[in-house]
Each structure stands twice: as structure tokens, then as C-alpha cells.
Scaffold this motif. Structure first.
Motif, PDB file in Angstrom:
ATOM      1  N   VAL A  61      49.532  84.746  73.547  1.00 63.52           N
ATOM      2  CA  VAL A  61      49.848  83.384  73.107  1.00 63.52           C
ATOM      3  C   VAL A  61      51.350  83.262  72.862  1.00 63.52           C
ATOM      4  N   MET A  62      51.924  82.183  73.390  1.00 68.58           N
ATOM      5  CA  MET A  62      53.346  81.896  73.192  1.00 68.58           C
ATOM      6  C   MET A  62      53.510  80.433  72.819  1.00 68.58           C
ATOM      7  N   ASN A  63      54.343  80.158  71.817  1.00 65.35           N
ATOM      8  CA  ASN A  63      54.608  78.792  71.375  1.00 65.35           C
ATOM      9  C   ASN A  63      56.077  78.448  71.587  1.00 65.35           C
ATOM     10  N   TYR A  64      56.318  77.294  72.185  1.00 66.68           N
ATOM     11  CA  TYR A  64      57.680  76.822  72.435  1.00 66.68           C
ATOM     12  C   TYR A  64      57.909  75.538  71.639  1.00 66.68           C
ATOM     13  N   HIS A  65      59.033  75.483  70.927  1.00 61.97           N
ATOM     14  CA  HIS A  65      59.335  74.347  70.064  1.00 61.97           C
ATOM     15  C   HIS A  65      60.589  73.622  70.550  1.00 61.97           C
ATOM     16  N   CYS A  66      60.713  72.378  70.139  1.00 62.96           N
ATOM     17  CA  CYS A  66      61.893  71.581  70.486  1.00 62.96           C
ATOM     18  C   CYS A  66      63.148  72.271  69.955  1.00 62.96           C
ATOM     19  N   CYS A  67      64.179  72.340  70.783  1.00 65.35           N
ATOM     20  CA  CYS A  67      65.413  73.032  70.385  1.00 65.35           C
ATOM     21  C   CYS A  67      66.152  72.312  69.266  1.00 65.35           C
ATOM     22  N   ARG A  68      65.766  71.058  68.981  1.00 67.59           N
ATOM     23  CA  ARG A  68      66.428  70.305  67.918  1.00 67.59           C
ATOM     24  C   ARG A  68      65.838  70.603  66.542  1.00 67.59           C
ATOM     25  N   SER A  69      64.670  71.260  66.496  1.00 66.46           N
ATOM     26  CA  SER A  69      64.021  71.545  65.216  1.00 66.46           C
ATOM     27  C   SER A  69      64.799  72.581  64.417  1.00 66.46           C
ATOM     28  N   GLY A  70      64.723  72.455  63.096  1.00 61.34           N
ATOM     29  CA  GLY A  70      65.306  73.474  62.235  1.00 61.34           C
ATOM     30  C   GLY A  70      66.654  73.078  61.664  1.00 61.34           C
ATOM     31  N   THR A  71      67.272  74.040  60.992  1.00 60.95           N
ATOM     32  CA  THR A  71      68.546  73.831  60.304  1.00 60.95           C
ATOM     33  C   THR A  71      69.615  74.714  60.911  1.00 60.95           C
ATOM     34  N   VAL A  84      83.644  80.183  58.155  1.00 62.04           N
ATOM     35  CA  VAL A  84      83.178  78.805  58.247  1.00 62.04           C
ATOM     36  C   VAL A  84      83.603  78.264  59.591  1.00 62.04           C
ATOM     37  N   LYS A  85      82.643  77.961  60.435  1.00 60.82           N
ATOM     38  CA  LYS A  85      82.938  77.503  61.785  1.00 60.82           C
ATOM     39  C   LYS A  85      82.883  75.990  61.844  1.00 60.82           C
ATOM     40  N   SER A  86      83.866  75.386  62.502  1.00 59.91           N
ATOM     41  CA  SER A  86      83.889  73.937  62.643  1.00 59.91           C
ATOM     42  C   SER A  86      82.859  73.506  63.671  1.00 59.91           C
ATOM     43  N   LEU A  87      82.006  72.545  63.287  1.00 60.50           N
ATOM     44  CA  LEU A  87      81.020  72.036  64.224  1.00 60.50           C
ATOM     45  C   LEU A  87      81.693  71.152  65.252  1.00 60.50           C
ATOM     46  N   LYS A  88      81.071  71.043  66.428  1.00 63.88           N
ATOM     47  CA  LYS A  88      81.602  70.185  67.471  1.00 63.88           C
ATOM     48  C   LYS A  88      81.522  68.734  67.029  1.00 63.88           C
ATOM     49  N   SER A  89      82.219  67.860  67.745  1.00 62.63           N
ATOM     50  CA  SER A  89      82.324  66.463  67.347  1.00 62.63           C
ATOM     51  C   SER A  89      80.974  65.772  67.278  1.00 62.63           C
ATOM     52  N   GLN A  90      79.991  66.207  68.088  1.00 64.77           N
ATOM     53  CA  GLN A  90      78.689  65.549  68.045  1.00 64.77           C
ATOM     54  C   GLN A  90      77.789  66.132  66.966  1.00 64.77           C
ATOM     55  N   VAL A  91      78.316  67.019  66.109  1.00 65.39           N
ATOM     56  CA  VAL A  91      77.593  67.644  65.015  1.00 65.39           C
ATOM     57  C   VAL A  91      76.557  68.612  65.584  1.00 65.39           C
ATOM     58  N   SER A  92      75.874  69.348  64.712  1.00 71.08           N
ATOM     59  CA  SER A  92      74.919  70.355  65.158  1.00 71.08           C
ATOM     60  C   SER A  92      73.750  69.726  65.899  1.00 71.08           C
ATOM     61  N   ALA A  93      73.185  70.494  66.840  1.00 67.15           N
ATOM     62  CA  ALA A  93      71.989  70.038  67.552  1.00 67.15           C
ATOM     63  C   ALA A  93      70.768  70.072  66.642  1.00 67.15           C
ATOM     64  N   LYS A  94      70.827  70.863  65.591  1.00 72.40           N
ATOM     65  CA  LYS A  94      69.698  70.967  64.667  1.00 72.40           C
ATOM     66  C   LYS A  94      69.636  69.729  63.776  1.00 72.40           C
ATOM     67  N   ILE A  95      68.400  69.215  63.568  1.00 72.25           N
ATOM     68  CA  ILE A  95      68.236  67.967  62.824  1.00 72.25           C
ATOM     69  C   ILE A  95      67.898  68.198  61.358  1.00 72.25           C
ATOM     70  N   GLY A  96      67.719  69.456  60.945  1.00 72.24           N
ATOM     71  CA  GLY A  96      67.453  69.756  59.547  1.00 72.24           C
ATOM     72  C   GLY A  96      65.983  69.725  59.166  1.00 72.24           C
ATOM     73  N   ILE A  97      65.140  69.191  60.030  1.00 68.57           N
ATOM     74  CA  ILE A  97      63.693  69.155  59.817  1.00 68.57           C
ATOM     75  C   ILE A  97      63.010  69.482  61.138  1.00 68.57           C
ATOM     76  N   SER A  98      61.676  69.439  61.146  1.00 69.07           N
ATOM     77  CA  SER A  98      60.932  69.818  62.351  1.00 69.07           C
ATOM     78  C   SER A  98      60.669  68.629  63.260  1.00 69.07           C
TER      79      SER A  98
END
Length: 272
Positions: free
Chosen positions: A19-29, A37-51
Motif C-alpha cells: 500500500v502506498m499513499n500519495y498526498h498533495c504537495c501543498r499539504s503541511g507546514t 534562516v532562509k528567505s522564502l521566494k516571492s510567492q511564499v512557501s508552497a506549503k499551506i500550513g494545513i492539510s
């Protein structure tokens, strides 16, 4: 267009099915790597902070593969800039003229940035790209030695992190690299008497270094960079070293107009 990732490895059930589960790459923090401390790119992180609930579940047996797809994304919009280039796209970019080959249907490739090109040049060794060491600080030090060994005199000052800075009013952890080529020396001597400008680029890289550029203006009103200073700090000590290095390289420049980038430390110094 979406991208799915596995957060964990595959799981083998008691009946032998995998069994393998694949999740949306935007999920998580977003979790920065390393201690800095790394500067995020102008479009901000791809992670949305929630699932995001969209999931692909794969069950593999000796007889077949069963895939369950839950397609509905939530809590975010789908934007190309948050998708990474696939390996096939990276390979394609490495071998094409982007301006001619990328079309309106090219997906993520339409949003290629300088960072993408930089990484592709590095990974495919294009145009002789050489990373001298995996540790950036060591790589820079090796590069400066290589430049000096080749007889080039464009490095007018270099203090690496970890080197004692007592003689310069700097801390041991401070970094300072000043570059001035022969062409730049010629240009500041030729045009510096009329106008000298300072431009600052903040957060230049993941280490949050700044780039301080000295510019002059030619007879066609074009700006010409005549010196570069890379440093992790902004202080009178840094600018004193910077301007003194320029003065040592080309002599005293008496300019009619001096324009700075609203940094008070510039006003305190009059070394050129």
C-alpha cells in the motif's frame, strides 16, 4: 495540474499487498532545513500550513494494481509556481532554446526562473559550471584562491566566516567579499568624477547576504556597476572597508554627485 508526494515509504500488509499513499504537495507546514534562516521566494512557501484532502491510494498485489483517486483540492488554489520542474522538464530545458521551444501548453516550464536555470546548469554541468565544494563557504574560498592563482586581481578584499575580524572591526562570523575587475576600475576612473551611486540588494541568497553595488553613469546615461560588495551585515565598518578598498585600487575619486540607497552608514563616511 497537481503534484503528489509520498510522505512515508510503502507498507506491506499481512496478505502481501503493498500500500502506498500519495498526498498533495501543498499539504503541511514549511520546515526550513539547517539552522539558518532562509528567505522564502516571492510567492511564499508552497506549503499551506494545513492539510489538503486530495489523495491517491495505491494497493499493489501479485495480480493487479488498484488505484483510488480523491481529486478534490481544498484550502488552496492550484498555481504553477508552486510546482517543481519534473526530471523530464529539467532535461528538456537543458537541451533546448527556451524562447523557441516553450509554448502555452508547457505548464510549469512557462514559469521558469533564474534559480531553475542555475540549478539545471549545475546538475547538467552546462557551460562548465563547477561547484568546488558542497559547503558554500568552502566553495567560495576555493574560488577566490583559484582567481588569485590565475593572476587575476579582481578580488580587492576577502574575509571568510570564521576568520578573525579584529583587525577590521568585524566579528569572526562576518563575511565580506569585494570584487572589482580591471574594466570596473577603468569605468570608475573615467566616469566617477561626475556621479557615483550605491545600490543595495537585500537578502541576496539563502544566507540573507546583501549585495552593495557601486555604479557610475556613462555619457549615454547608462548605469555601469564598478564594484561589488557581498556581506552578511550592514555597518559603517563594512562600508569603510569597501570604500577604502576602492580607493586603494583606483586612488581618490572626487565626485560631483553621490547618491546612496538611504542607508545612514553611507552618510557617515566620506572616504572617496
Amino acid at each position: 495540474m497537481s503534484k503528489y508526494v509520498r510522505r512515508r515509504g510503502s507498507k506491506t500488509l499481512t496478505n502481501g499487498h503493498i500500500v502506498m499513499n500519495y498526498h498533495c504537495c501543498r499539504s503541511g507546514t514549511y520546515k526550513p532545513k539547517g539552522k539558518g534562516v532562509k528567505s522564502l521566494k516571492s510567492q511564499v512557501s508552497a506549503k499551506i500550513g494545513i492539510s489538503c484532502p486530495t489523495t491517491i491510494k495505491v494497493r499493489q498485489s501479485t495480480e493487479n494494481v488498484v488505484v483510488q483517486y480523491f481529486p478534490n483540492h481544498k484550502n488552496h488554489e492550484n498555481h504553477f509556481e508552486h510546482l517543481r520542474l519534473s526530471e523530464s522538464d529539467r532535461a528538456a530545458v537543458a537541451g533546448i532554446d527556451i524562447r523557441e521551444e516553450i509554448t502555452v501548453d508547457s505548464g510549469r516550464k512557462m514559469l521558469i526562473e533564474k534559480k531553475d536555470i542555475h540549478n539545471i546548469k549545475r546538475d547538467f554541468n552546462i557551460n562548465g559550471y563547477i561547484k568546488r565544494n558542497e559547503v558554500d563557504a568552502v566553495s567560495v574560498k576555493l574560488w577566490t584562491k583559484e582567481i588569485k592563482n590565475n593572476g587575476e586581481n579582481c578580488i580587492v578584499f576577502f574575509k571568510e566566516q570564521g576568520q578573525s575580524g579584529n583587525d577590521y572591526g568585524l566579528k569572526d562570523e562576518d563575511f565580506l567579499l569585494i570584487i572589482m575587475t580591471d574594466f570596473q576600475k577603468e569605468m570608475i576612473t573615467k566616469y566617477g568624477k561626475d556621479k557615483i551611486c550605491i545600490d543595495v540588494t537585500h537578502g541576496l541568497n539563502s544566507y540573507d547576504f546583501n549585495l552593495y553595488s557601486v555604479l557610475v553613469v556613462d555619457e549615454h546615461k547608462n548605469g555601469i556597476s564598478v564594484a561589488f560588495c557581498f556581506s552578511n551585515k550592514s555597518s559603517e565598518d563594512v562600508f569603510r572597508i569597501y570604500f577604502s578598498a576602492i580607493k586603494n585600487a583606483v586612488g581618490i575619486i572626487e565626485t560631483t554627485t553621490f547618491m546612496n540607497d538611504d542607508i545612514p552608514a553611507f552618510i557617515m563616511l566620506g572616504v572617496m
